[in-house]
Design an enzyme around this catalytic site. Structure first.
Site, PDB file in Angstrom:
ATOM      1  N   ASP A   1       0.870  -1.167   0.000  1.00  0.00           N
ATOM      2  CA  ASP A   1       0.000   0.000   0.000  1.00  0.00           C
ATOM      3  C   ASP A   1       0.915   1.228   0.000  1.00  0.00           C
ATOM      4  OD1 ASP A   1      -2.258   1.698   0.457  1.00  0.00           O
ATOM      5  OD2 ASP A   1      -1.751   1.706   2.582  1.00  0.00           O
TER       6      ASP A   1
ATOM      7  N   ASP B   1      -0.284   5.050   0.965  1.00  0.00           N
ATOM      8  CA  ASP B   1      -0.554   5.999   2.038  1.00  0.00           C
ATOM      9  C   ASP B   1      -0.423   5.352   3.407  1.00  0.00           C
ATOM     10  OD1 ASP B   1      -1.167   7.466  -0.167  1.00  0.00           O
ATOM     11  OD2 ASP B   1      -3.184   8.039   0.464  1.00  0.00           O
TER      12      ASP B   1
ATOM     13  N   GLU C   1      -1.183  10.765   3.939  1.00  0.00           N
ATOM     14  CA  GLU C   1      -2.361  10.437   3.159  1.00  0.00           C
ATOM     15  C   GLU C   1      -2.410  11.462   2.034  1.00  0.00           C
ATOM     16  OE1 GLU C   1      -4.650   7.977   3.423  1.00  0.00           O
ATOM     17  OE2 GLU C   1      -3.648   7.053   5.150  1.00  0.00           O
TER      18      GLU C   1
ATOM     19  N   SER D   1      -2.504   1.403  -4.739  1.00  0.00           N
ATOM     20  CA  SER D   1      -2.939   2.491  -3.881  1.00  0.00           C
ATOM     21  C   SER D   1      -4.357   2.935  -4.185  1.00  0.00           C
ATOM     22  CB  SER D   1      -1.984   3.686  -4.057  1.00  0.00           C
ATOM     23  OG  SER D   1      -2.421   4.805  -3.318  1.00  0.00           O
ATOM     24  N   GLY D   2      -5.057   3.304  -3.107  1.00  0.00           N
ATOM     25  CA  GLY D   2      -6.340   3.974  -3.263  1.00  0.00           C
ATOM     26  C   GLY D   2      -6.140   5.446  -3.515  1.00  0.00           C
TER      27      GLY D   2
ATOM     28  N   LYS E   1      -7.526  -3.953  -4.955  1.00  0.00           N
ATOM     29  CA  LYS E   1      -6.142  -4.154  -4.516  1.00  0.00           C
ATOM     30  C   LYS E   1      -5.763  -5.631  -4.590  1.00  0.00           C
ATOM     31  CE  LYS E   1      -5.220  -0.137  -1.633  1.00  0.00           C
ATOM     32  NZ  LYS E   1      -4.617   0.338  -0.381  1.00  0.00           N
TER      33      LYS E   1
ATOM     34  N   ASP F   1      -1.976  -1.027   5.748  1.00  0.00           N
ATOM     35  CA  ASP F   1      -2.381  -0.561   7.083  1.00  0.00           C
ATOM     36  C   ASP F   1      -3.879  -0.398   7.257  1.00  0.00           C
ATOM     37  OD1 ASP F   1      -2.879   2.868   7.239  1.00  0.00           O
ATOM     38  OD2 ASP F   1      -2.375   1.875   5.363  1.00  0.00           O
TER      39      ASP F   1
END
Length: 408
Positions: free
Chosen positions: A195, A197, A204, A283-284, A328, A351
């Site tokens: 991931d 962030d 973030e 990543s989002g 993801k 996380d």
């Protein structure tokens, strides 16, 4: 043609449970030449080496040699003691039969991380191993800073059973524990997917954009709820991105400069790449930032959302499908297929709640400074602020990393 059967017969005789053997133990202040001196003394008696191990802790050596016993071992015992005394060492010679007892089925590597590592935690974890029917066969220190990391080779209990028992104890003792199955798979070439962030970076990204748009508090509140699993990620992302409508896209350069890598991130990626691992991020967040990270860090794979830009300004929308929790996991599978790496040889690090599917899809899922819901569901958790501690979970020591950096 008869040489091999004869050799096999000799080996079988050597390893027979009834073969007389001697365990020779030497301990005292370490100095160069101790190992040479002991085996030179043993060589005078024409014995064969079955096993030997050596440990040095704070300048004190413990050297153990398991050898076949000569027909009359009195002279060997006497000479070992004389040699040890001349070197100001202590020696012990113990009679027995056969080799070490075979390790039990169900073999695992248990990595324990502490910052610091209290003796009470080691006592509690070792007691849990015993309660599950496991036995600690060997212990090796992987790192002394920035955390204390030790690896235990454990046998006699299934890996999943051991993992479940130690996860509970680790939480109670406030240390981190990772349990992985032993075998060639652990050493095989792998793929590591992270991931971004609050994992690869400390920030973030959408909050960095929001700070320039003047809506950071609103965005941070929505982000926190989404990461706790209280909100659907896709809906929360759209709500946050909508707040960026009208922001000048030139702000991307400023945001990229504000991104802070997590301590140890460069070391982790550099070491993995030297070992032949492939490394990716999913990543989002947004390609406007992840593309820069790919270039800076030399990453192999990347997937993220893209902020829509029209006439030089953000529209408050994203382009295409959103990379969410399911997305993801799908990206991990895609990266693994492209890298020709079986899923059981992949590692995922994250996380937030939207990382859970990815963590559970990977061969090893690591919750990094994660929210409680993620720590409870992942294979293992790391709760120290150094991303390169993940290397210890793979059996790579701090000393090996530093030696490799020095040679580069």
């Amino acid at each position: 043609m008869n040489a091999k059967p004869a050799a096999d017969a000799a080996t079988a005789e050597l390893l027979s449970p009834d073969t007389p053997t001697l365990l020779v133990k030497v301990f005292g202040k370490d100095r160069p030449g101790i190992t040479t001196g002991l085996f030179a003394t043993l060589a005078e008696h024409d014995v064969d080496v079955v096993d030997f191990e050596q440990v040095v802790t704070r300048g004190r050596i413990v050297l153990c040699a398991l050898v076949t016993a000569p027909p009359r071992d009195g002279a060997l015992r006497s000479e070992v003691h004389q040699w040890a005394e001349s070197c100001k060492l202590e020696a012990e010679v113990i009679s027995g039969k056969g080799d070490n007892r075979p390790r039990g089925e169900g073999r695992s590597h248990v990595t324990v991380l502490g910052h610091p590592l209290p003796a009470s935690a080691v006592a509690a974890l070792s007691a849990r191993i015993t309660e599950t029917g496991g036995n600690i066969d060997r212990v090796f220190r992987l790192a002394k800073y920035p955390v204390t990391a030790v690896e235990l080779a454990v046998s006699g209990v299934p890996t999943e059973t051991l993992r479940a028992a130690l996860a509970l104890e680790a939480a109670a003792q406030r240390v981190d524990v990772a349990v992985v199955a032993s075998g060639l798979q652990r050493r095989a070439k792998r793929l590591v997917v992270m991931d971004v962030d609050s994992t690869l970076i400390q920030d973030e990204v959408i909050e960095l954009f929001a700070a320039h748009a003047g809506c950071e508090p609103q965005v941070a509140e929505i982000t926190a709820a989404a990461m706790r699993g209280e909100l659907d990620f896709s809906e929360s992302l759209r709500a946050r991105v909508a707040l960026l409508e009208g922001l000048d896209a030139d702000v991307v350069a400023k945001v990229r400069s504000e991104v802070r890598l997590t301590p140890g991130a460069r070391t982790l990626i550099r070491t993995l790449k030297r070992l032949g691992y492939q490394v990716g991020i999913v990543s989002g967040g947004f390609t406007q930032v992840t593309d820069d990270l790919v270039d800076r860090l030399g990453l192999d794979f990347a997937a993220a959302n893209t902020l829509e830009v029209v006439d030089g300004r953000f529209t408050g929308r994203v382009v295409g499908d959103i990379v969410d929790r399911a997305g993801k996991a799908a990206m991990l599978r895609r990266f693994a297929a492209e890298a020709d790496v079986p899923l059981e040889q992949t590692v995922a690090i994250g996380d937030g709640a939207n990382d859970l599917d990815m963590l559970n899809t990977a061969g090893l899922g690591v919750a990094f400074n994660a929210k409680p819901v993620v720590r409870e569901a992942a294979h293992t958790a790391v709760n120290v602020p150094f991303l390169d501690t993940v290397l210890y979970l793979l059996g790579i020591s701090r000393e090996e990393v530093e030696e490799d950096d020095g040679a580069a």
